[in-house]
Design a protein around this motif. Structure first.
Motif, PDB file in Angstrom:
ATOM      1  N   TYR A 149       0.747  -1.065  -0.015  1.00 45.04           N
ATOM      2  CA  TYR A 149       0.073  -0.122  -0.067  1.00 45.04           C
ATOM      3  C   TYR A 149       0.926   1.135  -0.073  1.00 45.04           C
ATOM      4  O   TYR A 149       1.968   1.250   0.526  1.00 45.04           O
ATOM      5  CB  TYR A 149      -0.929   0.154   1.275  1.00 45.04           C
ATOM      6  N   ILE A 150       0.670   2.298  -0.655  1.00 44.55           N
ATOM      7  CA  ILE A 150       1.311   3.400  -0.552  1.00 44.55           C
ATOM      8  C   ILE A 150       0.322   4.685  -0.273  1.00 44.55           C
ATOM      9  O   ILE A 150      -0.807   4.589  -1.005  1.00 44.55           O
ATOM     10  CB  ILE A 150       2.207   3.802  -1.857  1.00 44.55           C
ATOM     11  N   THR A 151       0.426   5.505   0.557  1.00 43.03           N
ATOM     12  CA  THR A 151      -0.259   6.912   0.655  1.00 43.03           C
ATOM     13  C   THR A 151       0.122   7.946  -0.540  1.00 43.03           C
ATOM     14  O   THR A 151       1.246   8.018  -0.938  1.00 43.03           O
ATOM     15  CB  THR A 151       0.225   7.667   1.815  1.00 43.03           C
ATOM     16  N   VAL A 152      -0.716   8.436  -0.939  1.00 40.63           N
ATOM     17  CA  VAL A 152      -0.718   9.551  -2.021  1.00 40.63           C
ATOM     18  C   VAL A 152      -1.341  10.873  -1.472  1.00 40.63           C
ATOM     19  O   VAL A 152      -2.525  10.795  -0.887  1.00 40.63           O
ATOM     20  CB  VAL A 152      -1.197   9.074  -3.292  1.00 40.63           C
ATOM     21  N   PRO A 153      -1.005  11.871  -1.896  1.00 40.69           N
ATOM     22  CA  PRO A 153      -1.241  13.204  -1.397  1.00 40.69           C
ATOM     23  C   PRO A 153      -2.689  13.533  -2.136  1.00 40.69           C
ATOM     24  O   PRO A 153      -2.960  13.098  -3.064  1.00 40.69           O
ATOM     25  CB  PRO A 153      -0.323  14.457  -1.857  1.00 40.69           C
ATOM     26  N   SER A 154      -3.617  14.436  -1.372  1.00 44.88           N
ATOM     27  CA  SER A 154      -4.872  14.755  -1.885  1.00 44.88           C
ATOM     28  C   SER A 154      -4.467  15.598  -3.283  1.00 44.88           C
ATOM     29  O   SER A 154      -5.505  15.437  -4.112  1.00 44.88           O
ATOM     30  CB  SER A 154      -5.702  15.730  -1.168  1.00 44.88           C
TER      31      SER A 154
ATOM     32  N   VAL B 299      -2.581  -0.955  -3.516  1.00 40.93           N
ATOM     33  CA  VAL B 299      -3.641  -0.151  -3.111  1.00 40.93           C
ATOM     34  C   VAL B 299      -2.961   1.068  -2.825  1.00 40.93           C
ATOM     35  O   VAL B 299      -2.080   1.310  -2.256  1.00 40.93           O
ATOM     36  CB  VAL B 299      -4.395  -0.345  -1.793  1.00 40.93           C
ATOM     37  N   PHE B 300      -3.530   2.501  -3.560  1.00 42.59           N
ATOM     38  CA  PHE B 300      -3.327   3.807  -3.377  1.00 42.59           C
ATOM     39  C   PHE B 300      -4.252   4.291  -2.193  1.00 42.59           C
ATOM     40  O   PHE B 300      -5.507   4.342  -2.671  1.00 42.59           O
ATOM     41  CB  PHE B 300      -3.298   4.511  -4.729  1.00 42.59           C
TER      42      PHE B 300
ATOM     43  N   ILE C 153      -8.468   3.799  -2.287  1.00 35.77           N
ATOM     44  CA  ILE C 153      -9.065   4.173  -1.137  1.00 35.77           C
ATOM     45  C   ILE C 153      -8.947   5.558  -0.813  1.00 35.77           C
ATOM     46  O   ILE C 153      -7.865   6.193  -0.742  1.00 35.77           O
ATOM     47  CB  ILE C 153      -8.559   3.298   0.146  1.00 35.77           C
ATOM     48  N   MET C 154     -10.019   5.999  -0.385  1.00 33.14           N
ATOM     49  CA  MET C 154     -10.134   7.628   0.181  1.00 33.14           C
ATOM     50  C   MET C 154     -10.183   7.605   1.614  1.00 33.14           C
ATOM     51  O   MET C 154     -10.993   7.107   2.342  1.00 33.14           O
ATOM     52  CB  MET C 154     -11.279   8.384  -0.360  1.00 33.14           C
ATOM     53  N   ALA C 155      -8.987   7.938   2.327  1.00 30.07           N
ATOM     54  CA  ALA C 155      -8.942   8.293   3.645  1.00 30.07           C
ATOM     55  C   ALA C 155      -9.586   9.585   4.195  1.00 30.07           C
ATOM     56  O   ALA C 155      -9.422  10.473   3.444  1.00 30.07           O
ATOM     57  CB  ALA C 155      -7.608   7.950   4.093  1.00 30.07           C
TER      58      ALA C 155
END
Length: 584
Positions: A254-259, A277-278, A328-330
């Motif tokens: 999984y990686i986090t991506v900026p808004s 998953v992004f 996925i939208m956090a």
């Protein structure tokens, strides 16, 4: 502390109530009834003075300013600095032991089957949270965090990552478990991504940790990557996935991506084949460096907010080729507070105050700030109030509650995303509101968003022309009406002023007119006229009593209205009959 609008509301409410009872007194006198006392007036004003005192007692709740060292930090790093590192005592936590809050898992009466992924970060500073997590409504937990030393790749700390109670709880409940790897800022990212030895060491460390704990994979949270590091970051993720999957072919990346990808730092052609998953960090659109107070996670922008919002963020990643089932939208389980120059929505910022989690805001705002409002454009809750501490100044808070989180989950479903994310687990301790929303929204595929209704088939716009569809359309219309009514309440002060003038001048003229027998005869010559008059007065009274919170329950207000109406019609009829007998 006093709410800017509360000051005016309390005064106007007091005047309105006094006017209502004054005209009732005068009308009764004109109709021959001289026995009404002032006790009702005195009783009705007590609540306003209690509200005022309660607002004054709030002045210490949000007084502290924790922004000085945080303005240029990244959002996850900001929370870690405030709630974790070096903060043995964080002053903005709910005191569960001293309050009536129950720090236990939400136990629903129904066994739910999630239709979407529910991903949540488990921050190390939440400590014993594993004892009360609602595992039935979670699919993936990412422990926060393995903080990288950019020079070596070794962890600065992994906190309680390998804690046996935590791991046992997650494995027993069949939830996937990831380790979050963090690196913040351009300089640290550059140092690490250019260091082959550090990368090699990190991968070796991760292999060992994952094997030791039996975890399902990693969540890479690198924030502040510049466009010049785009290629290096892509290569690192590719190598990480390749090496970890040598040991475990099903290892999740999984990686986090900026808004908003300001730096255009993501090489989608390289990342999409490797990443499972992004996770879009759908928050901090307005935060520590904002010029105006605004929604932390706006669904839309309209014409009043900056053109960056959850919808545009989703579309950006979809347009760059990221499949919807990899997105996925956090969403934020916290709010933001600023000092502002005025009390108006979106007021200019004077100073950034800090972040507060959901449970703290709910405990200290919901029942103590009278006007928690709803911005229908961004679908976000907000409030404005005045602090009385060494001079008066405005303060404004924006946050998400159960209603706004529900609206944003509808957006996630409407866009056919993989699911929702939570920053962060534990931020809602003691309250089940948000778990209930997840249980209601993410256990089915039905979508209702912006007048579009989808019935249970993901990825297809299907309107089922049955009673279900009609119900959905009705619900949509009701949601629109609710939003419009909420916008109307934003102008509560103006409307209360107008009502005050109507009551004052209209009521005064009516009372004066009642002193003339011919006027009384005109108004009360027929039973229908009496019913109309009494109904109008009672309806106005119920509206005012509800609006001023003298009566909080609508059903009680309606029942009282019917009873008062029946009694009033009987009394007025008797009084008019008596007066008519005495007329010459």
């Amino acid at each position: 502390m006093k709410n800017e609008n509360n000051t005016w509301f309390s005064e106007i409410k007091w005047c309105l109530l006094v006017c209502c009872f004054f005209f009732t007194l005068c009308s009764s006198y004109a109709l021959g009834n001289k026995d009404i006392t002032q006790s009702e007036i005195i009783k009705s004003t007590k609540k306003n003075f209690k509200d005022f005192k309660r607002a004054k007692s709030l002045k210490t709740i949000f007084y502290h300013n924790d922004s000085v060292k945080l303005v240029n930090k990244f959002i996850h790093q900001q929370h870690e600095l405030v709630k974790g590192k070096g903060k043995k005592i964080y002053p903005y936590k709910s005191e569960y032991d001293k309050s009536s809050l129950k720090n236990i898992a939400y136990n629903a009466s129904t066994k739910y089957k999630l239709e979407y992924e529910v991903f949540g970060w488990y921050p190390y500073w939440e400590q014993d949270l594993y004892k009360s997590l609602n595992y039935s409504l979670l699919t993936t937990v990412a422990y926060f965090s393995y903080d990288i030393d950019p020079e070596t790749g070794n962890p600065k700390t992994v906190q309680d990552w390998d804690s046996e109670p935590l791991l046992d709880s997650i494995k027993t409940n069949g939830v996937r478990f990831l380790l979050t790897i963090t690196c913040f800022g351009n300089s640290d990212n550059q140092m690490f991504l250019k260091n082959d030895l550090a990368i090699k060491n990190l991968i070796a460390q991760l292999k060992s940790l994952l094997q030791k704990t039996g975890a399902n994979g990693v969540c890479v949270d690198f924030e502040g990557i510049s466009s010049s590091q785009k290629s290096d970051y892509g290569k690192f993720i590719g190598l990480l996935g390749k090496e970890l999957r040598k040991s475990d072919s099903e290892c999740l990346i999984y990686i986090t991506v900026p808004s908003v990808d300001w730096q255009a730092s993501l090489d989608f052609d390289v990342l999409i084949p490797v990443v499972d998953v992004f996770v879009i960090m759908g928050y901090d659109y307005y935060g520590s460096d904002s010029d105006v107070a605004g929604p932390t996670a706006p669904s839309e922008s309209g014409e009043i907010w900056e053109p960056f919002n959850l919808t545009n963020s989703i579309d950006y990643y979809l347009n760059n080729g990221v499949p919807a089932d990899k997105l996925i939208m956090a969403l934020p389980y916290y709010g933001v507070i600023w000092d502002t120059h005025t009390g108006e929505k979106g007021a200019k910022v004077k100073d950034f105050i800090g972040y507060r989690d959901y449970s703290y805001l709910k405990e200290n705002l919901e029942n103590k700030i009278e006007s928690v409002m709803y911005d229908s454009v961004s679908q976000t809750a907000w409030c404005s109030y005045v602090l009385d501490n060494e001079g008066s100044y405005f303060r404004q808070c924006w946050f998400d509650n159960d209603s706004t989180i529900s609206a944003k989950i509808n957006l996630i479903k409407y866009k056919n995303l993989k699911g929702m994310g939570i920053w962060a687990l534990g931020y809602d301790r003691g309250y089940n509101d948000l778990w209930k929303v997840i249980a209601e929204k993410l256990t089915n595929k039905d979508v209702l968003y912006n007048n579009c209704y989808k019935k249970g088939i993901a990825g297809k716009d299907v309107v089922n022309l049955t009673a279900d569809s009609d119900t959905a359309v009705i619900k949509t219309k009701l949601n629109i009406i609710e939003n419009l009514l909420q916008e109307v309440t934003d102008y509560k002060t103006i409307l209360l002023f107008i009502m005050a003038f109507v009551v004052l001048f209209g009521g005064l003229g009516f009372v004066i007119a009642l002193f003339y027998p011919d006027t009384r005869g005109l108004f009360f010559s027929k039973m229908a006229y009496k019913i109309y008059y009494v109904s109008l007065v009672l309806l106005s009274l119920v509206v005012i009593l509800r609006w001023t919170d003298v009566i909080n329950d609508l059903s009680i207000a309606l029942i009282l209205g019917f009873i008062m109406g029946a009694v009033a019609i009987w009394f007025i009829n008797k009084i008019i009959e008596k007066l008519n007998k005495n007329m010459p």
